[in-house]
Design a protein around this motif. Structure first.
Motif, short mmCIF file in Angstrom:
data_model
loop_
_atom_site.label_atom_id
_atom_site.label_comp_id
_atom_site.label_asym_id
_atom_site.label_seq_id
_atom_site.Cartn_x
_atom_site.Cartn_y
_atom_site.Cartn_z
N GLN A 164 0.70 -1.23 0.12
CA GLN A 164 -0.03 -0.21 0.02
C GLN A 164 0.98 1.32 0.03
N ALA A 165 0.31 2.17 -0.87
CA ALA A 165 1.12 3.31 -1.09
C ALA A 165 0.29 4.58 -0.03
N VAL A 166 1.21 5.31 1.02
CA VAL A 166 0.77 6.15 1.81
C VAL A 166 1.34 7.46 1.93
N LYS A 167 0.48 8.50 2.03
CA LYS A 167 1.17 9.67 1.80
C LYS A 167 1.38 10.30 3.11
N THR A 168 2.80 10.55 3.59
CA THR A 168 2.98 11.00 4.89
C THR A 168 3.58 12.34 4.76
N LYS A 169 4.07 13.02 5.76
CA LYS A 169 4.60 14.26 5.76
C LYS A 169 5.98 14.48 4.91
N GLU A 170 6.74 12.99 5.08
CA GLU A 170 7.97 13.09 4.35
C GLU A 170 7.64 12.84 2.72
N GLY A 171 6.51 12.58 2.35
CA GLY A 171 6.16 12.26 0.88
C GLY A 171 5.58 10.95 0.91
N GLU A 172 5.45 10.39 -0.32
CA GLU A 172 4.62 9.01 -0.38
C GLU A 172 5.48 7.94 0.15
N LYS A 173 4.95 7.12 0.84
CA LYS A 173 5.99 5.67 1.03
C LYS A 173 5.02 4.54 0.74
N LEU A 174 5.81 3.60 0.33
CA LEU A 174 5.49 1.90 0.27
C LEU A 174 5.49 1.27 1.44
N PHE A 175 4.44 0.56 1.73
CA PHE A 175 4.43 -0.25 2.91
C PHE A 175 3.86 -1.78 2.74
N VAL A 176 4.22 -2.70 3.12
CA VAL A 176 4.01 -4.10 2.99
C VAL A 176 3.51 -4.81 4.11
N LYS A 177 2.59 -5.56 4.13
CA LYS A 177 1.92 -6.29 5.27
C LYS A 177 2.04 -7.85 4.97
N TRP A 178 2.40 -8.75 5.53
CA TRP A 178 2.46 -10.07 5.20
C TRP A 178 2.29 -11.03 6.18
N LEU A 179 1.48 -12.24 6.07
CA LEU A 179 1.07 -12.98 6.90
C LEU A 179 2.23 -13.51 7.65
N PHE A 180 3.47 -13.70 6.95
CA PHE A 180 4.75 -14.53 7.53
C PHE A 180 5.65 -13.48 8.16
N VAL A 181 5.30 -12.19 8.08
CA VAL A 181 6.24 -11.11 8.63
C VAL A 181 5.41 -10.39 9.76
N LYS A 182 5.84 -10.13 10.85
CA LYS A 182 5.32 -9.68 12.00
C LYS A 182 5.44 -7.86 11.62
N GLY A 183 4.06 -7.51 11.93
CA GLY A 183 3.80 -5.96 11.55
C GLY A 183 3.71 -5.44 10.21
N VAL A 184 3.77 -4.18 10.11
CA VAL A 184 3.89 -3.52 8.72
C VAL A 184 5.15 -2.85 8.40
N LYS A 185 5.91 -3.32 7.38
CA LYS A 185 7.24 -2.88 6.95
C LYS A 185 7.26 -1.92 5.78
N GLU A 186 8.06 -1.22 5.88
CA GLU A 186 8.18 -0.02 4.91
C GLU A 186 9.23 -0.52 3.54
#
Length: 77
Positions: free
Chosen positions: A53-75
């Motif tokens: 998922q692409a998310v707009k933040t204060k620093e600009g647009e960032k790309l994050f991934v969420k996966w069943l086998f990885v704990k949490g959300v990673k950039e």
């Protein structure tokens, strides 16, 4: 290429990369026939594939991934 386009492309590639082997495994190792093979492979792939998922933040647009086998959300950098 924008981050939202990358997220869409990564979602497609991640889903497809899991769907094709899952389809072949379901087809060869179960007694399902017809659309049940494709439907079962679709549901398994939908649950297992990573979600980008692409998310707009204060620093600009960032790309994050969420996966069943990885704990949490990673950039994704």
């Amino acid at each position: 290429m924008s981050k939202s386009t990358k997220a869409l492309l990564y979602n497609f590639l991640g889903f497809t990369g899991i769907y094709v082997p899952t389809y072949l495994l379901v087809m060869n190792f179960t007694n399902l026939i017809g659309l049940w093979i494709a439907g079962t492979a679709f549901m398994i792939s939908l649950l297992i594939a990573p979600k980008y998922q692409a998310v707009k933040t204060k620093e600009g647009e960032k790309l994050f991934v969420k996966w069943l086998f990885v704990k949490g959300v990673k950039e994704v950098k």
